[in-house]
Design a protein around this motif. Structure first.
Motif, PDB file in Angstrom:
ATOM      1  N   UNK A 318       0.843  -1.213   0.000  1.00 42.56           N
ATOM      2  CA  UNK A 318       0.000   0.000   0.000  1.00 42.56           C
ATOM      3  C   UNK A 318       0.869   1.252   0.000  1.00 42.56           C
ATOM      4  N   UNK A 319       2.007   1.200   0.692  1.00 46.69           N
ATOM      5  CA  UNK A 319       2.922   2.334   0.694  1.00 46.69           C
ATOM      6  C   UNK A 319       3.678   2.455  -0.624  1.00 46.69           C
ATOM      7  N   UNK A 320       3.952   1.310  -1.249  1.00 41.62           N
ATOM      8  CA  UNK A 320       4.805   1.275  -2.425  1.00 41.62           C
ATOM      9  C   UNK A 320       4.018   1.475  -3.718  1.00 41.62           C
ATOM     10  N   UNK A 321       2.937   2.246  -3.668  1.00 42.42           N
ATOM     11  CA  UNK A 321       2.216   2.559  -4.906  1.00 42.42           C
ATOM     12  C   UNK A 321       3.166   3.243  -5.880  1.00 42.42           C
ATOM     13  N   UNK A 322       3.912   4.219  -5.360  1.00 44.64           N
ATOM     14  CA  UNK A 322       5.000   4.844  -6.112  1.00 44.64           C
ATOM     15  C   UNK A 322       6.229   4.818  -5.212  1.00 44.64           C
ATOM     16  N   UNK A 323       7.311   4.244  -5.696  1.00 44.84           N
ATOM     17  CA  UNK A 323       8.551   4.173  -4.927  1.00 44.84           C
ATOM     18  C   UNK A 323       9.617   5.021  -5.607  1.00 44.84           C
ATOM     19  N   UNK A 324      10.221   5.916  -4.847  1.00 43.15           N
ATOM     20  CA  UNK A 324      11.283   6.780  -5.355  1.00 43.15           C
ATOM     21  C   UNK A 324      12.573   6.456  -4.604  1.00 43.15           C
ATOM     22  N   UNK A 325      13.631   6.197  -5.336  1.00 43.09           N
ATOM     23  CA  UNK A 325      14.928   5.940  -4.705  1.00 43.09           C
ATOM     24  C   UNK A 325      15.805   7.174  -4.828  1.00 43.09           C
ATOM     25  N   UNK A 326      16.284   7.655  -3.691  1.00 46.28           N
ATOM     26  CA  UNK A 326      17.197   8.797  -3.681  1.00 46.28           C
ATOM     27  C   UNK A 326      18.616   8.244  -3.715  1.00 46.28           C
ATOM     28  N   UNK A 327      19.388   8.541  -4.745  1.00 43.93           N
ATOM     29  CA  UNK A 327      20.725   7.947  -4.853  1.00 43.93           C
ATOM     30  C   UNK A 327      21.665   8.484  -3.793  1.00 43.93           C
ATOM     31  N   UNK A 328      22.606   7.676  -3.311  1.00 45.62           N
ATOM     32  CA  UNK A 328      23.612   8.186  -2.370  1.00 45.62           C
ATOM     33  C   UNK A 328      24.532   9.176  -3.071  1.00 45.62           C
ATOM     34  N   UNK A 329      25.237   9.946  -2.285  1.00 49.38           N
ATOM     35  CA  UNK A 329      26.062  11.011  -2.844  1.00 49.38           C
ATOM     36  C   UNK A 329      27.186  10.464  -3.718  1.00 49.38           C
TER      37      UNK A 329
END
Length: 480
Positions: A318-329
């Motif tokens: 339910x949370x993962x309807x849209x998943x965004x990954x923030x890349x590490x620096x």
């Protein structure tokens, strides 16, 4: 409006009186005039709503005879639903207190006895107008806080020079317009809350509240009360009703940071709110409906937690309807110069210091470092360097020892610009990793701490195909 401005005080107000009882009107009018208020000509109850609309919100208080209210209180609801409604002080017999409570729930500010005692009338009018003033004052402060929050976010926009961050920024722009739930994934310190704020302030809910809660910072027995609020007497110390984060985020966005740290009981209640947009306060018996968009974030492997039975599978999906990954620096080194410039300017401005800039050696050291603490480590490092150094130019010697140890890797060349330095540093690191792993891109990606697709893209962008060692057992195709 400034935060230093005091709350408004009582002054002459415009008051309307609506009743068929001429003696009651006379008493109410006399009481209002003694308080210095301007009383509108007695309004025919049948013309009350049209008159209030015509006066355009200039009437701040209506003294309304309760005998004019039908069983459903429709007239009261019509008043409270005006564009700029006045406060309503009902005049009613004191013999039916339950009816008075019902009227207050329907929107009346207070009830005064009939016939009104002069002292009681004066106190009730004063209290109602003071409450109205305070409400307007708080609303003004909330607008100013929202404006300042938006400005603060504008000063910390997402830096997106790297391909990975450009892709993320583009996705945020599309997702923000929707009302779907978003799950933000990434290591600690990458800026997941900044992504959540970007979603909020680019959405139709931008004028609503943005409420954040760190689920990992609260013990299990408190997080439920923080999220859903509690009723008076729900537990020891609950001396009054308290609104939770979901209520405070009504018509806005609730950011659940470190959602993977919640216990299974809280997860079940979160799932109910996400599916039905309603919940019950702790100790409550009635459902509370809200309109809230949820953005959750975690640095944990939720799929592993689901497999281990520590996180509900239905909530995960339910949370993962849209998943965004923030890349590490370390995967977005192109952004380091701009991030550094922003924090230098902000720290110098906040501390009243002259502008600082990085020497070439210091910039190379920042680009060469692996940044295990990601953007948070970069910001804290630059702030510490600015505070501890005296010169207007930050030299490599001013940086912490950990950064200086990695600087020699990039010291062999002195390119003209940071973009060129970054390409050379990345190329050296990729070539070295491929050589050490016998040409295996999968193992080289693991050594470099990046994804295989990212490694492939960077090899193509840097033109390293012809330089990288051949994979074992797979001869390189010859090109003419």
């Amino acid at each position: 409006m400034s935060f230093r401005e005091p709350a408004p005080s009582l002054a002459e107000r415009r008051v309307a009186i609506a009743s068929h009882d001429e003696e009651l009107v006379r008493r109410l009018e006399a009481g209002c005039r003694r308080l210095g208020h301007r009383v509108e000509p007695t309004i025919d109850p049948r013309q009350l709503i049209p008159s209030l609309k015509r006066l355009g919100g200039s009437v701040e208080l209506v003294l309304l005879d309760a005998h004019l209210l039908s069983a459903g209180g429709r007239l009261l609801e019509e008043i409270t639903h005006l564009e700029d409604p006045p406060a309503v002080l009902l005049v009613a017999p004191v013999s039916a207190p339950s009816r008075a409570y019902d009227w207050i729930e329907r929107g009346a500010a207070d009830v005064v006895g009939r016939p009104p005692h002069p002292t009681e009338l004066r106190l009730r009018i004063r209290r109602v107008l003071e409450a109205r003033d305070m409400g307007a004052h708080i609303a003004g402060l909330e607008r100013e806080i929202a404006d300042r929050t938006r400005q603060a976010f504008a000063d910390r926009t997402l830096v997106a020079h790297s391909p990975a961050m450009r892709d993320l920024a583009s996705t945020i722009g599309r997702v923000a317009r929707m009302r779907t739930t978003v799950l933000v994934l990434g290591e600690s310190g990458v800026g997941k809350e900044l992504v959540a704020r970007a979603i909020h302030f680019r959405s139709p809910r931008a004028d609503g509240p943005f409420i954040a809660i760190n689920c990992a910072a609260l013990p299990p027995h408190l997080i439920e009360s923080e999220l859903f609020g509690h009723e008076k007497g729900a537990f020891t110390g609950a001396v009054s009703r308290r609104a939770g984060k979901f209520e405070l985020a009504h018509r806005g966005t609730l950011f659940l940071d470190e959602v993977g740290e919640t216990d299974l009981g809280t997860q079940a209640k979160l799932l109910r709110v996400l599916e039905q947009q309603e919940f019950m306060r702790v100790g409550g018996t009635q459902s509370v409906r809200v309109d809230v968009r949820v953005v959750a974030a975690t640095n944990a492997d939720l799929e592993r937690l689901v497999a281990e039975g520590q996180f509900r599978e239905d909530l995960y999906y339910r949370l993962k309807v849209v998943a965004l990954r923030v890349p590490p620096l370390r995967e977005r080194r192109e952004d380091i110069p701009e991030l550094t410039s922003q924090v230098l300017e902000r720290v110098c401005r906040a501390n009243g210091l002259a502008p600082r800039r990085l020497a070439e050696g210091a910039e190379r050291a920042l680009l060469a470092y692996s940044w295990p603490g990601n953007v948070r480590e970069l910001l804290n490092t630059i702030e510490a360097v600015v505070v501890s150094s005296a010169g207007e130019v930050v030299e490599a010697a001013d940086l912490p020892a950990a950064l200086r140890r990695e600087a020699p890797r990039a010291a062999g060349r002195r390119p003209a610009g940071s973009a060129r330095a970054l390409r050379e540093i990345e190329a050296e690191a990729i070539v070295a990793a491929l050589a050490a792993e016998g040409g295996s891109r999968t193992r080289a990606a693991a050594v470099l701490g990046i994804g295989l697709r990212t490694l492939r893209r960077r090899i193509n962008e840097l033109g390293l195909d012809k330089d990288s060692p051949p994979r074992p057992g797979r001869p390189r195709r010859r090109t003419e």
